[in-house]
Design a protein around this motif. Structure first.
Motif, PDB file in Angstrom:
ATOM      1  N   MET A  64      13.928  57.676  38.415  1.00 60.32           N
ATOM      2  CA  MET A  64      14.924  56.817  37.779  1.00 60.32           C
ATOM      3  C   MET A  64      15.584  55.893  38.795  1.00 60.32           C
ATOM      4  O   MET A  64      15.787  54.703  38.527  1.00 60.32           O
ATOM      5  N   ALA A  65      15.934  56.426  39.948  1.00 61.16           N
ATOM      6  CA  ALA A  65      16.598  55.604  40.964  1.00 61.16           C
ATOM      7  C   ALA A  65      15.708  54.470  41.449  1.00 61.16           C
ATOM      8  O   ALA A  65      16.206  53.461  41.960  1.00 61.16           O
ATOM      9  N   SER A  66      14.397  54.623  41.280  1.00 65.65           N
ATOM     10  CA  SER A  66      13.453  53.616  41.755  1.00 65.65           C
ATOM     11  C   SER A  66      12.941  52.718  40.635  1.00 65.65           C
ATOM     12  O   SER A  66      12.079  51.867  40.864  1.00 65.65           O
ATOM     13  N   SER A  67      13.457  52.914  39.413  1.00 63.05           N
ATOM     14  CA  SER A  67      13.069  52.085  38.274  1.00 63.05           C
ATOM     15  C   SER A  67      14.085  50.964  38.078  1.00 63.05           C
ATOM     16  O   SER A  67      15.087  50.873  38.793  1.00 63.05           O
ATOM     17  N   ASP A  68      13.824  50.112  37.088  1.00 67.06           N
ATOM     18  CA  ASP A  68      14.700  48.972  36.824  1.00 67.06           C
ATOM     19  C   ASP A  68      15.539  49.146  35.567  1.00 67.06           C
ATOM     20  O   ASP A  68      16.586  48.509  35.436  1.00 67.06           O
ATOM     21  N   ILE A  69      15.088  49.996  34.644  1.00 67.66           N
ATOM     22  CA  ILE A  69      15.836  50.186  33.407  1.00 67.66           C
ATOM     23  C   ILE A  69      15.379  51.470  32.727  1.00 67.66           C
ATOM     24  O   ILE A  69      14.193  51.811  32.753  1.00 67.66           O
ATOM     25  N   LEU A  70      16.333  52.215  32.169  1.00 70.91           N
ATOM     26  CA  LEU A  70      16.024  53.360  31.311  1.00 70.91           C
ATOM     27  C   LEU A  70      16.172  52.909  29.865  1.00 70.91           C
ATOM     28  O   LEU A  70      17.190  52.320  29.495  1.00 70.91           O
ATOM     29  N   VAL A  71      15.165  53.206  29.055  1.00 73.03           N
ATOM     30  CA  VAL A  71      15.212  52.856  27.634  1.00 73.03           C
ATOM     31  C   VAL A  71      15.173  54.145  26.822  1.00 73.03           C
ATOM     32  O   VAL A  71      14.275  54.971  26.994  1.00 73.03           O
ATOM     33  N   HIS A  72      16.164  54.299  25.942  1.00 69.76           N
ATOM     34  CA  HIS A  72      16.312  55.535  25.163  1.00 69.76           C
ATOM     35  C   HIS A  72      16.443  55.160  23.681  1.00 69.76           C
ATOM     36  O   HIS A  72      17.547  55.054  23.148  1.00 69.76           O
ATOM     37  N   PRO A  73      15.297  54.976  22.993  1.00 67.97           N
ATOM     38  CA  PRO A  73      15.321  54.422  21.634  1.00 67.97           C
ATOM     39  C   PRO A  73      15.406  55.475  20.531  1.00 67.97           C
ATOM     40  O   PRO A  73      14.856  55.305  19.443  1.00 67.97           O
ATOM     41  N   THR A  74      16.096  56.556  20.781  1.00 65.92           N
ATOM     42  CA  THR A  74      16.108  57.700  19.882  1.00 65.92           C
ATOM     43  C   THR A  74      16.694  57.371  18.510  1.00 65.92           C
ATOM     44  O   THR A  74      17.506  56.452  18.360  1.00 65.92           O
ATOM     45  N   ARG A  75      16.287  58.164  17.532  1.00 63.38           N
ATOM     46  CA  ARG A  75      16.818  58.019  16.176  1.00 63.38           C
ATOM     47  C   ARG A  75      17.972  58.985  15.913  1.00 63.38           C
ATOM     48  O   ARG A  75      18.690  58.845  14.930  1.00 63.38           O
ATOM     49  N   THR A  76      18.130  59.981  16.774  1.00 62.32           N
ATOM     50  CA  THR A  76      19.224  60.947  16.654  1.00 62.32           C
ATOM     51  C   THR A  76      19.539  61.495  18.036  1.00 62.32           C
ATOM     52  O   THR A  76      18.627  61.702  18.843  1.00 62.32           O
ATOM     53  N   GLU A  77      20.822  61.717  18.337  1.00 60.45           N
ATOM     54  CA  GLU A  77      21.197  62.213  19.666  1.00 60.45           C
ATOM     55  C   GLU A  77      22.650  62.665  19.654  1.00 60.45           C
ATOM     56  O   GLU A  77      23.560  61.862  19.457  1.00 60.45           O
ATOM     57  N   GLY A  78      22.855  63.958  19.889  1.00 60.33           N
ATOM     58  CA  GLY A  78      24.218  64.473  19.917  1.00 60.33           C
ATOM     59  C   GLY A  78      24.973  64.109  21.176  1.00 60.33           C
ATOM     60  O   GLY A  78      26.202  64.009  21.171  1.00 60.33           O
ATOM     61  N   PHE A  79      24.252  63.903  22.282  1.00 58.83           N
ATOM     62  CA  PHE A  79      24.901  63.555  23.544  1.00 58.83           C
ATOM     63  C   PHE A  79      24.063  62.535  24.313  1.00 58.83           C
ATOM     64  O   PHE A  79      24.454  61.394  24.459  1.00 58.83           O
ATOM     65  N   GLY A  80      22.915  62.953  24.818  1.00 56.08           N
ATOM     66  CA  GLY A  80      22.078  62.061  25.617  1.00 56.08           C
ATOM     67  C   GLY A  80      22.256  62.322  27.094  1.00 56.08           C
ATOM     68  O   GLY A  80      22.726  61.461  27.847  1.00 56.08           O
ATOM     69  N   LEU A  81      21.871  63.529  27.529  1.00 56.75           N
ATOM     70  CA  LEU A  81      22.071  63.936  28.917  1.00 56.75           C
ATOM     71  C   LEU A  81      21.381  62.991  29.889  1.00 56.75           C
ATOM     72  O   LEU A  81      21.903  62.677  30.959  1.00 56.75           O
ATOM     73  N   ILE A  82      20.211  62.501  29.510  1.00 58.57           N
ATOM     74  CA  ILE A  82      19.452  61.640  30.417  1.00 58.57           C
ATOM     75  C   ILE A  82      20.179  60.320  30.655  1.00 58.57           C
ATOM     76  O   ILE A  82      20.004  59.685  31.708  1.00 58.57           O
ATOM     77  N   LEU A  83      21.012  59.890  29.718  1.00 54.80           N
ATOM     78  CA  LEU A  83      21.781  58.657  29.909  1.00 54.80           C
ATOM     79  C   LEU A  83      22.779  58.825  31.047  1.00 54.80           C
ATOM     80  O   LEU A  83      22.945  57.935  31.887  1.00 54.80           O
ATOM     81  N   ALA A  84      23.451  59.976  31.063  1.00 60.82           N
ATOM     82  CA  ALA A  84      24.406  60.250  32.142  1.00 60.82           C
ATOM     83  C   ALA A  84      23.690  60.356  33.482  1.00 60.82           C
ATOM     84  O   ALA A  84      24.182  59.857  34.509  1.00 60.82           O
ATOM     85  N   GLU A  85      22.522  61.006  33.496  1.00 63.33           N
ATOM     86  CA  GLU A  85      21.763  61.128  34.739  1.00 63.33           C
ATOM     87  C   GLU A  85      21.324  59.758  35.241  1.00 63.33           C
ATOM     88  O   GLU A  85      21.372  59.480  36.447  1.00 63.33           O
ATOM     89  N   ALA A  86      20.886  58.904  34.323  1.00 65.95           N
ATOM     90  CA  ALA A  86      20.454  57.565  34.723  1.00 65.95           C
ATOM     91  C   ALA A  86      21.608  56.784  35.345  1.00 65.95           C
ATOM     92  O   ALA A  86      21.449  56.145  36.399  1.00 65.95           O
ATOM     93  N   MET A  87      22.773  56.822  34.718  1.00 64.19           N
ATOM     94  CA  MET A  87      23.922  56.089  35.259  1.00 64.19           C
ATOM     95  C   MET A  87      24.305  56.613  36.638  1.00 64.19           C
ATOM     96  O   MET A  87      24.684  55.839  37.523  1.00 64.19           O
ATOM     97  N   ALA A  88      24.204  57.926  36.835  1.00 61.86           N
ATOM     98  CA  ALA A  88      24.534  58.495  38.141  1.00 61.86           C
ATOM     99  C   ALA A  88      23.610  57.978  39.234  1.00 61.86           C
ATOM    100  O   ALA A  88      24.030  57.780  40.377  1.00 61.86           O
ATOM    101  N   THR A  89      22.343  57.744  38.896  1.00 59.96           N
ATOM    102  CA  THR A  89      21.392  57.234  39.888  1.00 59.96           C
ATOM    103  C   THR A  89      21.506  55.732  40.091  1.00 59.96           C
ATOM    104  O   THR A  89      20.836  55.176  40.969  1.00 59.96           O
ATOM    105  N   GLY A  90      22.331  55.058  39.267  1.00 58.68           N
ATOM    106  CA  GLY A  90      22.465  53.612  39.372  1.00 58.68           C
ATOM    107  C   GLY A  90      21.486  52.842  38.518  1.00 58.68           C
ATOM    108  O   GLY A  90      21.271  51.644  38.741  1.00 58.68           O
TER     109      GLY A  90
END
Length: 389
Positions: free
Chosen positions: A282-308
Protein backbone atom coordinates in the motif's frame (compact mmCIF):
# COMPACT_ATOMS: atom_id res chain seq x y z
CA UNK A 1 -9.52 -8.84 36.47
CA UNK A 2 -9.20 -12.07 34.51
CA UNK A 3 -10.32 -12.16 30.87
CA UNK A 4 -10.96 -14.98 28.41
CA UNK A 5 -10.85 -14.08 24.70
CA UNK A 6 -13.01 -16.74 23.01
CA UNK A 7 -12.65 -17.01 19.22
CA UNK A 8 -13.20 -19.57 16.49
CA UNK A 9 -9.50 -20.02 15.62
CA UNK A 10 -6.19 -18.17 15.77
CA UNK A 11 -3.95 -19.93 13.25
CA UNK A 12 -5.25 -17.89 10.28
CA UNK A 13 -5.69 -14.31 11.36
CA UNK A 14 -8.12 -12.20 9.35
CA UNK A 15 -9.74 -8.99 10.63
CA UNK A 16 -11.78 -10.11 13.66
CA UNK A 17 -9.36 -12.87 14.64
CA UNK A 18 -6.36 -10.54 14.47
CA UNK A 19 -8.15 -7.97 16.61
CA UNK A 20 -8.97 -10.64 19.21
CA UNK A 21 -5.36 -11.81 19.46
CA UNK A 22 -4.07 -8.23 19.60
CA UNK A 23 -6.51 -7.46 22.41
CA UNK A 24 -5.26 -10.42 24.46
CA UNK A 25 -1.64 -9.38 23.88
CA UNK A 26 -2.26 -5.75 24.82
CA UNK A 27 -4.26 -6.62 27.94
CA UNK A 28 -1.46 -8.85 29.19
CA UNK A 29 1.08 -6.08 28.58
CA UNK A 30 -1.01 -3.95 30.95
CA UNK A 31 -1.02 -6.63 33.62
CA UNK A 32 -4.57 -7.84 32.93
CA UNK A 33 -4.51 -11.64 32.80
CA UNK A 34 -6.00 -12.61 29.44
CA UNK A 35 -6.16 -16.15 28.06
CA UNK A 36 -7.29 -17.29 24.61
CA UNK A 37 -9.84 -20.01 23.87
CA UNK A 38 -10.30 -21.54 20.41
CA UNK A 39 -13.62 -23.13 19.57
CA UNK A 40 -11.92 -25.90 17.61
CA UNK A 41 -9.55 -28.75 18.36
CA UNK A 42 -5.78 -28.38 18.49
CA UNK A 43 -5.34 -31.37 16.14
CA UNK A 44 -5.25 -29.30 12.97
CA UNK A 45 -2.38 -28.27 10.75
CA UNK A 46 -0.54 -25.20 11.99
CA UNK A 47 -2.43 -24.90 15.27
CA UNK A 48 0.31 -26.04 17.66
CA UNK A 49 2.84 -23.71 16.01
CA UNK A 50 0.39 -20.81 16.34
CA UNK A 51 -0.23 -21.73 19.98
CA UNK A 52 3.49 -21.69 20.77
CA UNK A 53 3.82 -18.30 19.08
CA UNK A 54 1.04 -16.90 21.29
CA UNK A 55 2.65 -18.27 24.44
CA UNK A 56 5.97 -16.68 23.45
CA UNK A 57 4.16 -13.35 23.05
CA UNK A 58 3.01 -13.47 26.65
CA UNK A 59 -0.43 -15.11 26.50
CA UNK A 60 -0.62 -17.03 29.82
CA UNK A 61 -2.73 -19.93 28.53
CA UNK A 62 -4.28 -21.10 25.26
CA UNK A 63 -7.28 -23.42 25.55
CA UNK A 64 -9.30 -25.46 23.06
CA UNK A 65 -12.99 -26.29 23.25
CA UNK A 66 -12.48 -29.29 20.95
CA UNK A 67 -15.28 -28.74 18.43
CA UNK A 68 -15.09 -29.69 14.77
CA UNK A 69 -15.20 -27.13 11.97
CA UNK A 70 -18.85 -26.55 10.96
CA UNK A 71 -20.10 -28.42 14.04
CA UNK A 72 -23.65 -29.82 14.27
CA UNK A 73 -26.02 -27.95 16.56
CA UNK A 74 -26.01 -30.88 19.00
CA UNK A 75 -22.31 -30.28 19.76
CA UNK A 76 -23.19 -26.87 21.17
CA UNK A 77 -24.54 -28.31 24.41
CA UNK A 78 -21.37 -30.18 25.51
CA UNK A 79 -19.37 -27.09 24.49
CA UNK A 80 -21.54 -24.87 26.69
CA UNK A 81 -21.02 -27.16 29.67
CA UNK A 82 -17.26 -27.37 29.06
CA UNK A 83 -16.92 -23.59 28.85
CA UNK A 84 -19.06 -23.19 31.95
CA UNK A 85 -16.70 -25.46 33.92
CA UNK A 86 -13.69 -23.57 32.55
CA UNK A 87 -15.15 -20.23 33.66
CA UNK A 88 -15.71 -21.51 37.18
CA UNK A 89 -12.40 -23.38 37.49
CA UNK A 90 -10.28 -20.52 36.11
CA UNK A 91 -12.24 -17.71 37.75
CA UNK A 92 -12.76 -15.55 34.67
CA UNK A 93 -14.46 -12.19 35.18
CA UNK A 94 -15.00 -11.37 31.50
CA UNK A 95 -15.58 -13.59 28.47
CA UNK A 96 -15.12 -11.64 25.23
CA UNK A 97 -16.36 -12.90 21.86
CA UNK A 98 -16.69 -11.33 18.43
CA UNK A 99 -17.95 -14.17 16.20
CA UNK A 100 -21.40 -15.73 16.06
CA UNK A 101 -20.73 -19.30 17.24
CA UNK A 102 -18.52 -18.34 20.21
CA UNK A 103 -21.08 -15.67 21.13
CA UNK A 104 -23.91 -18.22 21.20
CA UNK A 105 -21.90 -20.64 23.34
CA UNK A 106 -20.69 -17.96 25.75
CA UNK A 107 -24.12 -16.35 26.11
CA UNK A 108 -25.43 -19.60 27.61
CA UNK A 109 -22.25 -20.69 29.42
CA UNK A 110 -21.86 -17.45 31.40
CA UNK A 111 -25.39 -17.50 32.80
CA UNK A 112 -25.37 -18.28 36.51
CA UNK A 113 -21.61 -17.64 36.81
CA UNK A 114 -19.63 -14.65 38.05
CA UNK A 115 -18.38 -13.95 34.53
CA UNK A 116 -19.87 -11.25 32.35
CA UNK A 117 -20.12 -11.79 28.61
CA UNK A 118 -18.98 -9.00 26.25
CA UNK A 119 -19.84 -9.57 22.58
CA UNK A 120 -18.26 -7.64 19.71
CA UNK A 121 -20.21 -6.73 16.57
CA UNK A 122 -18.12 -6.47 13.41
CA UNK A 123 -20.80 -6.49 10.73
CA UNK A 124 -24.01 -4.76 9.70
CA UNK A 125 -27.03 -6.88 10.60
CA UNK A 126 -30.53 -6.42 9.22
CA UNK A 127 -33.57 -8.60 9.82
CA UNK A 128 -34.51 -8.74 6.15
CA UNK A 129 -31.04 -10.07 5.25
CA UNK A 130 -29.82 -12.00 8.29
CA UNK A 131 -32.64 -14.32 9.27
CA UNK A 132 -31.18 -17.81 8.90
CA UNK A 133 -31.87 -20.36 11.63
CA UNK A 134 -28.33 -19.87 12.96
CA UNK A 135 -28.76 -16.10 13.11
CA UNK A 136 -32.20 -16.38 14.70
CA UNK A 137 -30.80 -18.70 17.38
CA UNK A 138 -27.90 -16.29 17.94
CA UNK A 139 -30.32 -13.41 18.40
CA UNK A 140 -32.46 -15.50 20.76
CA UNK A 141 -29.39 -16.55 22.77
CA UNK A 142 -28.11 -13.05 23.45
CA UNK A 143 -31.58 -11.83 24.37
CA UNK A 144 -31.87 -14.62 26.95
CA UNK A 145 -28.72 -13.44 28.73
CA UNK A 146 -29.76 -10.26 30.53
CA UNK A 147 -26.19 -9.56 31.68
CA UNK A 148 -24.55 -9.60 28.25
CA UNK A 149 -23.16 -6.33 26.90
CA UNK A 150 -21.97 -5.40 23.42
CA UNK A 151 -19.49 -3.24 21.58
CA UNK A 152 -19.82 -2.29 17.92
CA UNK A 153 -17.18 -1.12 15.47
CA UNK A 154 -19.03 2.01 14.30
CA UNK A 155 -22.05 4.13 15.13
CA UNK A 156 -23.74 2.71 12.05
CA UNK A 157 -23.23 -0.88 13.21
CA UNK A 158 -24.46 0.13 16.68
CA UNK A 159 -27.72 1.55 15.33
CA UNK A 160 -28.31 -1.46 13.08
CA UNK A 161 -27.64 -3.88 15.95
CA UNK A 162 -30.11 -2.17 18.29
CA UNK A 163 -32.79 -2.46 15.61
CA UNK A 164 -31.84 -6.02 14.67
CA UNK A 165 -31.54 -7.44 18.19
CA UNK A 166 -34.22 -5.36 19.92
CA UNK A 167 -31.79 -4.78 22.79
CA UNK A 168 -31.42 -1.52 24.68
CA UNK A 169 -29.08 1.04 23.07
CA UNK A 170 -27.59 1.51 26.55
CA UNK A 171 -26.11 -1.99 26.32
CA UNK A 172 -23.96 -1.34 23.24
CA UNK A 173 -20.87 0.87 23.18
CA UNK A 174 -19.10 2.01 20.03
CA UNK A 175 -15.42 1.05 19.97
CA UNK A 176 -13.55 1.51 16.71
CA UNK A 177 -11.37 -1.19 15.22
CA UNK A 178 -7.60 -0.84 15.42
CA UNK A 179 -4.86 -1.15 12.84
CA UNK A 180 -1.36 -2.61 13.31
CA UNK A 181 1.35 -0.21 14.41
CA UNK A 182 3.51 -1.22 11.45
CA UNK A 183 1.02 0.52 9.15
CA UNK A 184 2.31 3.82 10.54
CA UNK A 185 5.99 2.92 10.28
CA UNK A 186 6.25 1.35 6.82
CA UNK A 187 8.69 2.96 4.40
CA UNK A 188 7.58 3.26 0.74
CA UNK A 189 9.59 1.05 -1.60
CA UNK A 190 8.06 1.99 -4.94
CA UNK A 191 10.83 0.78 -7.23
CA UNK A 192 11.44 -2.57 -5.52
CA UNK A 193 7.72 -3.36 -5.28
CA UNK A 194 7.28 -2.75 -8.99
CA UNK A 195 10.39 -4.76 -9.78
CA UNK A 196 9.15 -7.69 -7.67
CA UNK A 197 5.80 -7.63 -9.49
CA UNK A 198 7.31 -7.29 -12.96
CA UNK A 199 5.84 -3.80 -13.40
CA UNK A 200 7.67 -0.84 -15.01
CA UNK A 201 9.23 1.50 -12.47
CA UNK A 202 7.29 4.52 -13.73
CA UNK A 203 3.87 2.82 -13.65
CA UNK A 204 1.08 3.92 -11.34
CA UNK A 205 -0.58 1.35 -9.07
CA UNK A 206 -4.21 1.12 -7.98
CA UNK A 207 -4.67 -1.48 -5.25
CA UNK A 208 -7.64 -3.34 -3.79
CA UNK A 209 -7.12 -5.25 -0.53
CA UNK A 210 -9.72 -7.60 0.90
CA UNK A 211 -11.68 -10.73 0.25
CA UNK A 212 -12.53 -11.45 -3.36
CA UNK A 213 -16.29 -11.66 -2.89
CA UNK A 214 -19.26 -10.33 -4.83
CA UNK A 215 -20.42 -7.86 -2.18
CA UNK A 216 -17.04 -6.09 -2.22
CA UNK A 217 -17.73 -4.77 -5.73
CA UNK A 218 -14.52 -6.00 -7.33
CA UNK A 219 -16.35 -6.40 -10.64
CA UNK A 220 -17.28 -2.71 -10.53
CA UNK A 221 -13.62 -1.89 -9.91
CA UNK A 222 -12.49 -3.74 -13.03
CA UNK A 223 -15.21 -2.17 -15.16
CA UNK A 224 -14.24 1.27 -13.86
CA UNK A 225 -10.50 1.05 -14.45
CA UNK A 226 -10.16 -1.19 -17.51
CA UNK A 227 -10.78 1.68 -20.00
CA UNK A 228 -7.92 3.76 -18.55
CA UNK A 229 -5.27 1.17 -17.64
CA UNK A 230 -3.21 1.60 -20.80
CA UNK A 231 -3.88 5.31 -21.29
CA UNK A 232 -2.88 6.24 -17.72
CA UNK A 233 0.01 3.75 -17.44
CA UNK A 234 -1.94 2.19 -14.59
CA UNK A 235 -1.76 -1.31 -13.10
CA UNK A 236 -4.50 -2.82 -10.92
CA UNK A 237 -3.55 -5.09 -8.01
CA UNK A 238 -6.08 -7.38 -6.33
CA UNK A 239 -4.72 -8.49 -2.94
CA UNK A 240 -6.76 -11.13 -1.12
CA UNK A 241 -8.24 -14.57 -1.48
CA UNK A 242 -11.60 -15.66 -2.91
CA UNK A 243 -14.38 -16.61 -0.52
CA UNK A 244 -16.62 -18.85 -2.59
CA UNK A 245 -19.13 -19.29 0.22
CA UNK A 246 -20.55 -15.83 -0.48
CA UNK A 247 -23.51 -15.68 -2.84
CA UNK A 248 -22.66 -14.90 -6.46
CA UNK A 249 -18.91 -14.88 -5.91
CA UNK A 250 -17.92 -17.88 -8.03
CA UNK A 251 -19.87 -16.65 -11.05
CA UNK A 252 -18.47 -13.14 -10.67
CA UNK A 253 -14.86 -14.37 -10.47
CA UNK A 254 -15.34 -16.53 -13.57
CA UNK A 255 -16.65 -13.50 -15.46
CA UNK A 256 -13.70 -11.38 -14.31
CA UNK A 257 -11.23 -14.07 -15.40
CA UNK A 258 -12.79 -14.19 -18.88
CA UNK A 259 -12.87 -10.41 -19.12
CA UNK A 260 -9.19 -10.09 -18.21
CA UNK A 261 -8.03 -12.99 -20.41
CA UNK A 262 -9.65 -11.52 -23.53
CA UNK A 263 -8.41 -7.94 -23.04
CA UNK A 264 -5.40 -6.15 -24.50
CA UNK A 265 -4.63 -4.84 -21.01
CA UNK A 266 -4.64 -8.30 -19.35
CA UNK A 267 -1.02 -7.93 -18.17
CA UNK A 268 -2.00 -4.81 -16.23
CA UNK A 269 -4.31 -6.67 -13.82
CA UNK A 270 -2.60 -8.84 -11.22
CA UNK A 271 -4.19 -11.15 -8.65
CA UNK A 272 -1.65 -11.46 -5.84
CA UNK A 273 -3.64 -13.64 -3.42
CA UNK A 274 -2.79 -13.56 0.27
CA UNK A 275 0.20 -11.35 1.13
CA UNK A 276 2.01 -10.73 4.39
CA UNK A 277 3.47 -7.42 3.16
CA UNK A 278 0.22 -5.50 2.64
CA UNK A 279 1.46 -2.29 4.36
CA UNK A 280 4.54 -2.28 2.08
CA UNK A 281 2.37 -2.80 -1.01
CA UNK A 282 0.00 0.00 0.00
CA UNK A 283 2.76 2.46 0.88
CA UNK A 284 4.25 1.88 -2.57
CA UNK A 285 0.97 2.24 -4.49
CA UNK A 286 -0.75 5.39 -5.73
CA UNK A 287 -4.35 4.80 -4.68
CA UNK A 288 -6.49 2.34 -2.71
CA UNK A 289 -9.89 1.64 -4.26
CA UNK A 290 -12.59 0.10 -2.06
CA UNK A 291 -15.80 -0.26 -4.13
CA UNK A 292 -17.73 -2.35 -1.61
CA UNK A 293 -21.51 -2.62 -1.52
CA UNK A 294 -21.62 -3.04 2.27
CA UNK A 295 -19.14 -2.20 5.05
CA UNK A 296 -19.59 -1.76 8.78
CA UNK A 297 -16.19 -0.13 9.24
CA UNK A 298 -13.52 -0.66 6.58
CA UNK A 299 -10.34 -1.56 8.43
CA UNK A 300 -8.26 -1.46 5.26
CA UNK A 301 -9.22 2.20 4.75
CA UNK A 302 -7.64 3.14 8.08
CA UNK A 303 -4.54 1.08 7.27
CA UNK A 304 -4.21 2.77 3.89
CA UNK A 305 -4.43 6.26 5.40
CA UNK A 306 -1.79 5.33 7.98
CA UNK A 307 0.63 4.37 5.20
CA UNK A 308 -0.05 7.64 3.36
CA UNK A 309 -2.12 6.07 0.58
CA UNK A 310 -5.04 8.10 -0.88
CA UNK A 311 -8.45 6.40 -0.77
CA UNK A 312 -11.51 6.15 -3.00
CA UNK A 313 -14.34 4.20 -1.37
CA UNK A 314 -18.06 3.59 -1.59
CA UNK A 315 -20.24 5.99 0.36
CA UNK A 316 -22.03 3.25 2.30
CA UNK A 317 -22.82 2.39 5.93
CA UNK A 318 -19.82 2.83 8.26
CA UNK A 319 -17.32 4.14 5.70
CA UNK A 320 -18.15 7.87 6.12
CA UNK A 321 -17.24 7.54 9.83
CA UNK A 322 -13.83 6.11 9.03
CA UNK A 323 -13.04 8.74 6.40
CA UNK A 324 -14.46 11.69 8.35
CA UNK A 325 -12.28 14.80 8.21
CA UNK A 326 -10.15 13.57 5.30
CA UNK A 327 -9.92 14.43 1.62
CA UNK A 328 -10.72 10.86 0.61
CA UNK A 329 -13.29 10.59 -2.17
CA UNK A 330 -16.52 8.65 -1.64
CA UNK A 331 -18.72 7.47 -4.50
CA UNK A 332 -22.00 5.55 -4.89
CA UNK A 333 -21.54 1.77 -5.17
CA UNK A 334 -22.01 0.02 -8.52
CA UNK A 335 -21.25 3.06 -10.68
CA UNK A 336 -18.10 2.37 -12.73
CA UNK A 337 -18.10 5.75 -14.48
CA UNK A 338 -18.26 7.78 -11.27
CA UNK A 339 -15.63 5.53 -9.70
CA UNK A 340 -13.33 6.02 -12.70
CA UNK A 341 -13.64 9.81 -12.45
CA UNK A 342 -12.88 9.69 -8.72
CA UNK A 343 -9.73 7.63 -9.30
CA UNK A 344 -8.54 10.03 -12.00
CA UNK A 345 -9.26 12.99 -9.74
CA UNK A 346 -6.93 11.62 -7.06
CA UNK A 347 -4.24 10.45 -9.48
CA UNK A 348 -4.13 13.92 -11.07
CA UNK A 349 -4.01 15.99 -7.89
CA UNK A 350 -1.43 18.75 -7.73
CA UNK A 351 1.55 17.86 -5.48
CA UNK A 352 0.59 20.29 -2.72
CA UNK A 353 -3.02 19.09 -2.79
CA UNK A 354 -1.90 15.46 -2.63
CA UNK A 355 0.44 16.15 0.29
CA UNK A 356 -2.33 17.91 2.21
CA UNK A 357 -4.72 15.00 1.63
CA UNK A 358 -2.14 12.46 2.79
CA UNK A 359 -1.52 14.43 5.98
CA UNK A 360 -5.24 14.59 6.78
CA UNK A 361 -5.54 10.84 6.27
CA UNK A 362 -2.61 10.11 8.56
CA UNK A 363 -4.08 12.34 11.27
CA UNK A 364 -7.40 10.49 11.05
CA UNK A 365 -5.62 7.13 11.16
CA UNK A 366 -4.21 8.03 14.58
CA UNK A 367 -7.74 7.53 15.97
CA UNK A 368 -7.47 3.84 15.12
CA UNK A 369 -4.27 2.93 16.94
CA UNK A 370 -4.24 -0.27 19.00
CA UNK A 371 -3.54 1.69 22.18
CA UNK A 372 -6.79 3.67 21.84
CA UNK A 373 -8.87 0.55 21.20
CA UNK A 374 -7.30 -1.19 24.20
CA UNK A 375 -8.04 1.84 26.40
CA UNK A 376 -11.69 1.70 25.33
CA UNK A 377 -11.96 -2.06 25.87
CA UNK A 378 -10.42 -1.86 29.36
CA UNK A 379 -12.84 0.94 30.26
CA UNK A 380 -15.74 -1.18 28.98
CA UNK A 381 -14.65 -4.22 31.01
CA UNK A 382 -14.17 -2.13 34.15
CA UNK A 383 -17.55 -0.42 33.79
CA UNK A 384 -19.23 -3.81 33.40
CA UNK A 385 -17.45 -5.28 36.42
CA UNK A 386 -18.46 -2.28 38.52
CA UNK A 387 -22.08 -2.70 37.46
CA UNK A 388 -22.22 0.64 35.65
CA UNK A 389 -23.21 -0.95 32.34
Amino acid sequence: MKVLIFMTQFYRLSGAERLAVELAEELNKRGIHSDILSMYTENMSGVLEAKEALLRKGIPAVHFLGMKIHPPITSMFPAILKLRRMIRDEGYDIVETSMISPTVIASWATQGTRARHVAGLHHVYRRELHNSLQQMFWRFSVRCNKRIRFYAISDYVTDCWVEYSRTSPLYTRRIYNAIPDDSFDVVPDRYEVRKDLGIPGNARLAIYVGRLVAYKGIDTLLNALSPILEKENLFLLYVGQPYLGASGTQEMLQQIERQVAEASWRDRVKFLGYRKDVPRLMASSDILVHPTRTEGFGLILAEAMATGLPVVASNVEGIPEVLAGTDSVMVPPDDPEVLRKAVLKILNRRPEEAARAIKKGQIRAEDFRIEKRTDAMVKLFEDIRMGWL
